[in-house]
Design an enzyme around this catalytic site. Structure first.
Site, PDB file in Angstrom:
ATOM      1  N   LYS A   1      42.551 -40.999  66.730  1.00 40.59           N
ATOM      2  CA  LYS A   1      41.603 -40.042  65.792  1.00 40.59           C
ATOM      3  C   LYS A   1      41.392 -38.722  66.351  1.00 40.59           C
ATOM      4  CE  LYS A   1      39.678 -44.234  63.613  1.00 40.59           C
ATOM      5  NZ  LYS A   1      38.961 -45.165  63.279  1.00 40.59           N
TER       6      LYS A   1
ATOM      7  N   ASP B   1      34.002 -42.964  56.755  1.00 43.44           N
ATOM      8  CA  ASP B   1      34.878 -44.489  56.699  1.00 43.44           C
ATOM      9  C   ASP B   1      34.689 -45.004  55.120  1.00 43.44           C
ATOM     10  OD1 ASP B   1      36.492 -44.963  58.824  1.00 43.44           O
ATOM     11  OD2 ASP B   1      34.812 -45.573  60.004  1.00 43.44           O
TER      12      ASP B   1
ATOM     13  N   GLN C   1      32.970 -46.560  65.418  1.00 42.45           N
ATOM     14  CA  GLN C   1      34.372 -47.405  65.597  1.00 42.45           C
ATOM     15  C   GLN C   1      33.991 -48.936  65.695  1.00 42.45           C
ATOM     16  OE1 GLN C   1      37.587 -46.380  65.734  1.00 42.45           O
ATOM     17  NE2 GLN C   1      38.123 -48.589  65.265  1.00 42.45           N
TER      18      GLN C   1
END
Ligand code: NAP
Length: 280
Positions: free
Chosen positions: A49, A116, A93
């Site tokens: 990322k 997300d 994460q």
């Protein structure tokens, strides 16, 4: 011979577009990536990322907490990131180490920074078709279909897998695009009888070789979301590619299909967050 849905190439194009857009925007989007503990897979995802962000002009900031930091400290970090005007997107994460409530942590992220798209507000918006952010993996699948001119409208779509991050939102997105959608899961009897009906088949399970040629209709579009390891440790999907490719019309490879698209969609969500916050 099926046309290969080349996610690697399309993701490259998307990154180039994003880079050009950021150069014009006069604003540097900021993405905070929070990692807790030392899960090796999470470390790889976070590094990817950060590399992707750097490649297209997004400023990424990693906040690494030790496993023993605890949920309260994590929530404090998120609250601070929510307040910071230079941070437009926040992602934590997953999976989190034992002892952390993932649901609670996700709900602590401001929905307008939830790149997300896991926050209940964003999940709800997907249900009603009033999209803000879309979860990266199913959004990547839709972008791939669109790029290759595959219109889900009027088609029978079968999604195998019903997770909150892939299967369910994927089904919703296909439904909003006027496909007739069936969702299968581990309790679906005679999976093949259902998948054989599919004009568009999306496999999102995590079981190598689950989808064999006899489960696929000739001419179907086959999208393999899974990222499994075969007995030699090689990355592979749920679909038996060698068997299925000759009868499909389009098919994603693993790797090089949905994976790179997921990464590109995160960048797209981050730039969208920056634009919305800054009302550009
Ligand atoms: P998950 O949360 O484990 O969900 C798997 C789903 O598959 C569940 O709904 C489960 O059913 C269903 N399932 C299990 N065995 C089945 C069977 N024999 N027949 C039919 N359905 C079955 O997984 P996930 O997070 O959605 O991820 C799925 C796969 O996609 C994994 O390989 C993951 O690594 C991959 N993935 C890839 C990307 C990417 O960027 N390419 C992103 C995310 C995930 P139940 O609900 O009944 O248990």
């Amino acid at each position: 011979m099926a046309v290969i849905l080349d996610g690697k190439q399309l993701a490259e194009q998307i990154r180039a577009q994003i880079k050009a857009e950021i150069a014009e925007m006069g604003l540097t989007p900021g993405l905070a990536v929070v990692i807790v503990g030392d899960n090796p897979a999470s470390r790889i995802y976070v590094d990817h990322k950060k590399t992707d962000c750097a490649a297209c002009g997004i400023r990424s900031e990693e906040i690494a907490l030790p496993e023993e930091a605890g949920e309260e400290q994590l929530l404090t970090v998120i609250a601070e990131l929510n307040r910071r005007p230079d941070i437009h997107g926040i992602l934590v994460q997953m999976p989190l180490p034992k002892g952390y409530c993932e649901k609670k942590v996700i709900q602590a992220i401001a929905p307008e920074k939830d790149v997300d798209a896991f926050h209940f507000v964003n999940v709800g918006r997907i249900m009603v078709g009033d999209y803000a952010f879309l979860p990266c993996t199913p959004a990547g699948v839709m972008a791939l279909l669109d790029h290759y001119g595959i219109d889900p409208a009027g088609k029978r779509a079968v999604v195998v897998g019903r997770s909150d991050i892939v299967g369910k939102p994927q089904a919703m997105m296909l439904l909003h695009r006027n496909a007739t959608v069936t969702i299968c899961h581990s309790k679906t009897p005679d999976l093949g009888a259902v998948t054989r009906e599919a004009d568009i088949l999306v496999a999102a399970v995590g079981r190598t070789g689950l989808i064999t040629a006899d489960m696929v209709k000739r001419g179907a579009v086959v999208v393999d979301v899974a990222m499994n390891r075969d007995e030699n440790g090689k990355l592979c999907g749920d679909v038996d590619f060698a068997e299925v490719e000759p009868i499909a019309s389009y098919i994603t490879p693993v790797p090089g299909g949905v994976g790179p698209m997921t990464r590109a969609m995160l960048l797209q969500n981050t730039i969208m967050a920056a634009k919305r916050v800054s009302q550009l």
